[in-house]
Design an enzyme around this catalytic site. Sequence first.
Site, short mmCIF file in Angstrom:
data_model
loop_
_atom_site.label_atom_id
_atom_site.label_comp_id
_atom_site.label_asym_id
_atom_site.label_seq_id
_atom_site.Cartn_x
_atom_site.Cartn_y
_atom_site.Cartn_z
N ASN A 56 -10.15 0.18 0.79
CA ASN A 56 -8.69 0.27 0.71
C ASN A 56 -8.25 -0.16 -0.70
O ASN A 56 -8.32 -1.35 -1.03
CB ASN A 56 -8.09 -0.64 1.78
N HIS A 64 -3.15 7.29 3.83
CA HIS A 64 -3.61 6.09 3.14
C HIS A 64 -5.03 5.75 3.61
O HIS A 64 -5.32 5.77 4.80
CB HIS A 64 -2.64 4.94 3.46
N CYS A 103 0.81 -1.22 0.00
CA CYS A 103 0.00 0.00 0.00
C CYS A 103 0.85 1.27 0.00
O CYS A 103 0.36 2.35 -0.35
CB CYS A 103 -0.94 0.02 1.20
O1 UT7 Z 1 -3.24 -1.43 4.10
C1 UT7 Z 1 -3.27 -2.25 5.23
C2 UT7 Z 1 -4.52 -3.08 5.22
N1 UT7 Z 1 -4.94 -3.58 6.50
C3 UT7 Z 1 -5.62 -2.85 7.40
O2 UT7 Z 1 -5.84 -1.68 7.30
C4 UT7 Z 1 -6.15 -3.64 8.58
C5 UT7 Z 1 -6.03 -2.92 9.92
N2 UT7 Z 1 -6.91 -3.57 10.89
C6 UT7 Z 1 -8.22 -3.26 10.97
O3 UT7 Z 1 -8.68 -2.36 10.30
C7 UT7 Z 1 -9.06 -4.01 11.98
O4 UT7 Z 1 -8.25 -4.84 12.76
C8 UT7 Z 1 -10.18 -4.85 11.27
C9 UT7 Z 1 -11.23 -3.92 10.67
C10 UT7 Z 1 -9.59 -5.75 10.22
C11 UT7 Z 1 -10.88 -5.74 12.31
O5 UT7 Z 1 -11.36 -4.98 13.38
P1 UT7 Z 1 -11.15 -5.48 14.87
O6 UT7 Z 1 -11.81 -4.51 15.75
O7 UT7 Z 1 -9.67 -5.67 15.05
O8 UT7 Z 1 -11.94 -6.84 14.88
P2 UT7 Z 1 -11.44 -8.33 15.18
O9 UT7 Z 1 -10.46 -8.81 14.15
O10 UT7 Z 1 -11.01 -8.41 16.59
O11 UT7 Z 1 -12.74 -9.19 14.97
C12 UT7 Z 1 -13.82 -9.04 15.86
C13 UT7 Z 1 -14.91 -10.02 15.48
C14 UT7 Z 1 -14.46 -11.46 15.29
O12 UT7 Z 1 -15.42 -12.29 15.88
P3 UT7 Z 1 -15.16 -12.98 17.30
O13 UT7 Z 1 -13.94 -13.83 17.09
O14 UT7 Z 1 -14.92 -11.84 18.26
O15 UT7 Z 1 -16.42 -13.74 17.54
C15 UT7 Z 1 -14.52 -11.64 13.80
O16 UT7 Z 1 -14.78 -12.99 13.42
O17 UT7 Z 1 -15.55 -9.63 14.27
C16 UT7 Z 1 -15.69 -10.77 13.41
N3 UT7 Z 1 -15.67 -10.33 12.02
C17 UT7 Z 1 -16.76 -9.93 11.38
N4 UT7 Z 1 -18.05 -9.86 11.75
C18 UT7 Z 1 -18.93 -9.38 10.83
C19 UT7 Z 1 -14.59 -10.20 11.20
N5 UT7 Z 1 -15.00 -9.73 10.02
C20 UT7 Z 1 -16.34 -9.55 10.09
C21 UT7 Z 1 -17.31 -9.07 9.18
N6 UT7 Z 1 -18.59 -9.01 9.61
N7 UT7 Z 1 -17.00 -8.67 7.95
#
Ligand code: UT7
Length: 328
Positions: free
Chosen positions: A285, A255, A116
């Site tokens: 993104n 970004h 990115c």
């Molecule tokens: O250019 C670099 C690209 N990468 C990024 O920018 C990623 C940076 N990270 C993030 O933006 C965040 O970490 C995310 C948006 C990816 C995730 O947010 P989070 O607050 O860190 O959530 P998490 O990974 O802790 O997931 C929380 C829950 C999980 O369920 P459990 O295990 O708590 O039951 C996931 O399975 O949310 C669940 N989950 C979803 N639920 C509904 C993950 N994706 C989804 C979804 N819809 N699309």
Amino acid sequence: MHTSKILGTGHFVPDQVYTNQYMTTLFETSDQWITERTGIKERRIADPEKSEFPSTMAAQAAKMAIKNAGIDKNEIEMILFSSTMSDYNFPNSATLLQDLLEIENKCACIDLNAACTGWLYSLVMANSLIETGVYKNVLVIGSETTSSYNNWKDRSKSVLFGDGCGAIVLSRSDNSESKIHKSILSSDSSKKDDLIKRTGMARSPFFVDFESPDIVEMNGQVVFKSAVKTMAAQCATILDQTNVTKEEVDLFIPHQANMRIIEAVANRFDFPKEKVFINVQKYANTSSASIPLALSEAVEAGRLKRGNKLLLTAFGSGLTSGTVLLTY
Ligand code: UT7
């Protein structure tokens, strides 16, 4: 030493829109979850049937940038093409773009992958070539079809990404107030496994398992924290090194990965909302296309004017990062 200036900007996004509502038909998710965690409402997705690929999208954006720059296409001496996945392994997408633009001067063509952050890396390379007198006009592209490796069965990552392209013509600008003041480029290989796509290249050339959620492997929280920390620190350093105050920055384009990351970085500098350019809600993104796409939209919307101070910052797999301060 010469100085360089962004002479023209352009962008292109596919017409096809995948809304959050559409994503709920692919897997268990909701508009509320995606909006609260990322700020994303929809993303553009390239259509191979319409021949939308990194080079063809770039041709649209580049035509706009060349027109806005007011130069002849044959004055371009190099095409620097940033993409996380070029059209082919070889020839590179820059060469395909030279052909699509019907540039006949046999200019230098190179692809660059720094995930990115790739477009910011390309900008800094192009600036160095202009500063040292090697070239006068470089076409700097960020073009991405993240959908070509997005796994539409994986809710945790596919909601985050979209397709698009941004382009600039960077040109020698001696005797102009426009110039690139300072840049920082960095990579933290200790976190190389926290955002990685292993398949489709030399170590695993032909295997792509769309049943597996791990085409792209990502430790979201590590990437999130590192992104905020690194971009905020680099912005502070670059302002310090150039003796430019945060009040003197007219526009900040980070970004466009996630609204929460953008807000966390902007808050550290007390940037008022009108100083932060945000389009992540429309495009998600778009990897290395995100900054040049936002830049072109900012110019088009009149949010960025000649003489304005512009701060750009990005991060991505590697974990790469980069920050540039320039006068537009
Ligand atoms: O250019 C670099 C690209 N990468 C990024 O920018 C990623 C940076 N990270 C993030 O933006 C965040 O970490 C995310 C948006 C990816 C995730 O947010 P989070 O607050 O860190 O959530 P998490 O990974 O802790 O997931 C929380 C829950 C999980 O369920 P459990 O295990 O708590 O039951 C996931 O399975 O949310 C669940 N989950 C979803 N639920 C509904 C993950 N994706 C989804 C979804 N819809 N699309």
